[in-house]
Design an enzyme around this catalytic site. Sequence first.
Site, PDB file in Angstrom:
ATOM      1  N   PRO A  23     -29.289   4.728 -56.743  1.00 48.30           N
ATOM      2  CA  PRO A  23     -30.315   5.726 -57.092  1.00 48.30           C
ATOM      3  C   PRO A  23     -31.611   5.564 -56.305  1.00 48.30           C
ATOM      4  O   PRO A  23     -32.333   6.537 -56.113  1.00 48.30           O
ATOM      5  CB  PRO A  23     -30.573   5.475 -58.583  1.00 48.30           C
ATOM      6  CG  PRO A  23     -29.424   4.666 -59.062  1.00 48.30           C
ATOM      7  CD  PRO A  23     -28.889   3.911 -57.888  1.00 48.30           C
ATOM      8  N   GLU A  73     -28.644  15.454 -46.877  1.00 48.74           N
ATOM      9  CA  GLU A  73     -29.026  16.755 -46.319  1.00 48.74           C
ATOM     10  C   GLU A  73     -29.249  17.781 -47.422  1.00 48.74           C
ATOM     11  O   GLU A  73     -30.057  18.696 -47.274  1.00 48.74           O
ATOM     12  CB  GLU A  73     -27.959  17.229 -45.339  1.00 48.74           C
ATOM     13  CG  GLU A  73     -27.821  16.257 -44.179  1.00 48.74           C
ATOM     14  CD  GLU A  73     -26.907  16.735 -43.072  1.00 48.74           C
ATOM     15  OE1 GLU A  73     -27.126  16.336 -41.921  1.00 48.74           O
ATOM     16  OE2 GLU A  73     -25.949  17.492 -43.333  1.00 48.74           O
TER      17      GLU A  73
HETATM   18 MO1  MOS Z   1     -26.857  15.416 -38.968  1.00 51.04          MO
HETATM   19  S1  MOS Z   1     -27.826  17.043 -38.275  1.00 51.04           S
HETATM   20  O1  MOS Z   1     -25.233  15.844 -38.612  1.00 51.04           O
HETATM   21  O2  MOS Z   1     -27.453  14.028 -38.238  1.00 51.04           O
END
Ligand code: MOS
Length: 735
Positions: free
Chosen positions: A622, A695
């Site tokens: 975490p 991401e």
């Molecule tokens: Mo990521 S943009 O695949 O490092």
Amino acid sequence: MLFDRPATTNPIDQMKVVGQHITRIDGPKKVTGTATYAYEWNHTNLNVAYGYPVGAGIAKGRISSMDIQAARNAPGVLAVVTAETAGKLSKGKMNAAKLLGGPEISHYHQAIAVVVAETFEQARAAASLIKVDYVRAPGSYDLEAAKDTAKKPEGSEGEDADTSAGNFDKAFAEAAVKFDQTYTTPDQSHAMMEPHSSLAMWDGDEVTVWTSNQMIAWNKSEMAITLGIDPEKVHIMSPFVGGGFGSKLFLRSDAVLAALGAKAAGRPVKLALPRPFVMNNTTHRPATIQRIRIGTTQEGKITAIAHESWNGNLPGGSLETAVAQTRLLYAGENRMTSMRLAALDLPEGNAMRAPGEAPGLMALEIAMDELAEQLNLDPVELRIINDTQVDPEKPERKFSHRQLVECLRRGAETFGWDKRNAETGRVKDGRWMVGMGVAAAFRNNMNMKSGARVRLDSEGVVTVETDMTDIGTGSYTIIAQTAAEMMGVTIDKVAVELGDSRFPASSGSGGQWGGNSSTAGVYAACVALRDAISQKVGFNSADVTFADGQIRSGNRSIALAEAAGKDGVVAEDTIEYGDLAEEMQQSTFGAHFVEVGVDMYTAEIRVRRMLSVCAAGRILNPITARSQVIGAMTMGVGGAFMEELAVDKRRGFFVNHDLAGYEVPVHADIPHQDVIFLDETDPTTSPMKAKGVGELGLCGVAAALSNAVHNATGVRIRDYPVTLDKLLRDMPQVG
Ligand code: MOS
């Protein structure tokens, strides 16, 4: 280990170490300056020389003459290498343009020479003495102007460019409520802290490169292709990486120039791209134009949805897959998506954190906010009533796990969304107009083949070796947690060695696949090690447990240090994936809630608070996961309000090529951020039951912020970044 069936119960489920709040095991090295980054290798008296690059001064055309004599004669200079003197060089499979150009020039600041000298200053001074004459060719630098020439790419990229289901045109024409808007996102730079840097050293026909790269195995093979040597003669080291965000997925000019310079000078050569080179010499996230059309019933149920996206790139460059999320995020029977690519002569556009979804959601999630306003619906409710538990383009495919609605509800409650005034421009706090915004977060989950080697020694220490990288994400720590859990030892009994091409090839760090994939590879290697230890001590591996530094079977137990013996035990394996990700859609979900203030006189924007709720499989740690999401949310603030590579549309380059002109947020820009992870395990992704999260945190943030600015002011900006000059045009009269 082949992973082709959902995981059942395994030692990771104990969660004694995995899933715990454990601080980075590499933290002490980072804060004491003893983590050695690429440019810092010199501690073994390598007699290093310094390289300095020369970049093309035009965007397109050819070099007509190049005078390197003065540079060669300058103090301290050991070598000057150009395409003419470098010998045969090939273009790697993953680069759109050659990393050492000339005489043909493909883009501005394409490297055309490297100067090697005794000191950095001498190399830089000599580089400035190189005289280059060019014959300029006309180029295309303006996406808007080139949009109508955009085409479907060749090959598999083109085959994936369009999707459809039902009949969009008919359903949209017949829809009770229609929405149609176009958005733009600008070129963005990764702007990581550590510029691309390498130290190259030859030993006969073998080259060792200490570099800063996310994907060791790709780097090794691309280097071999570029130099025309056997991959076995290339050794890559990248144990610490000062940020990448996608700009270090591929081999870049720093490594090639260092290798060429080292060969020419007969000395190890280190070279870092000067910051102004990073923007135009490496890759960037390409600008997009995106049109979104949505048709709904009076109640707001989507009946038709279309998302079209255009971007430009160098020949050989790829699409920005900005429609990716629209294929999966919301229900609706009639749908189409489409992507087109125009030829541009700007530097190469390529992956930057959450390529596809990051810019795609910047557009889609403003569209959803606008649509909610048009329907007089709460934007959280609009998203909830259009949830889907199946792939809307292929309804027979289910999501493996999807908690978008839960993220939205939990976030709304925690953030105090009920206090939002749906009428814009109504809430004031002194001179600040205050607004709230929401957006959904979505990012696909990818799993990559990943290998590791684990060794148990006579001290009872478990050492993991894999070519995985830690780009600031926490790989060292989650890999140590995985090995500790599997082998029944405490985390201080685990050593992790990363980023060396002599180690088993891993997933590397990209596309938010690194966390789940690399630990799954370590899991597989640990299963093999458990078997090997069981066999060695004569236990039946089917009924052993590993706990408290011991291997146990029935009422017998042996300390691991003893089981290892003086030679130790070593095992290696690679996790590989079957078809589970085709049978079920694996994606990660979240919701962003933000509050901003806009100065009613100057239109200056201030973030007041941000909350992200994420559902992304098992959270392996975490602390490191939260840190990934906090960083991503911060990047989203940049995307919303600051980041834009300014294109010189006549001369074809990015003008603001440094961190003074290319602005990113700093601590003072964001007073309060919070992250909540929903409980989730997804047995379809790997034995770790985890997914990517690094991401996801970026996806949707910029739209939530833009929506909050609209809520505060009533002004809608559809061209990022949302800056005060654009806002001021339509700001309400005060008073
Ligand atoms: Mo990521 S943009 O695949 O490092």
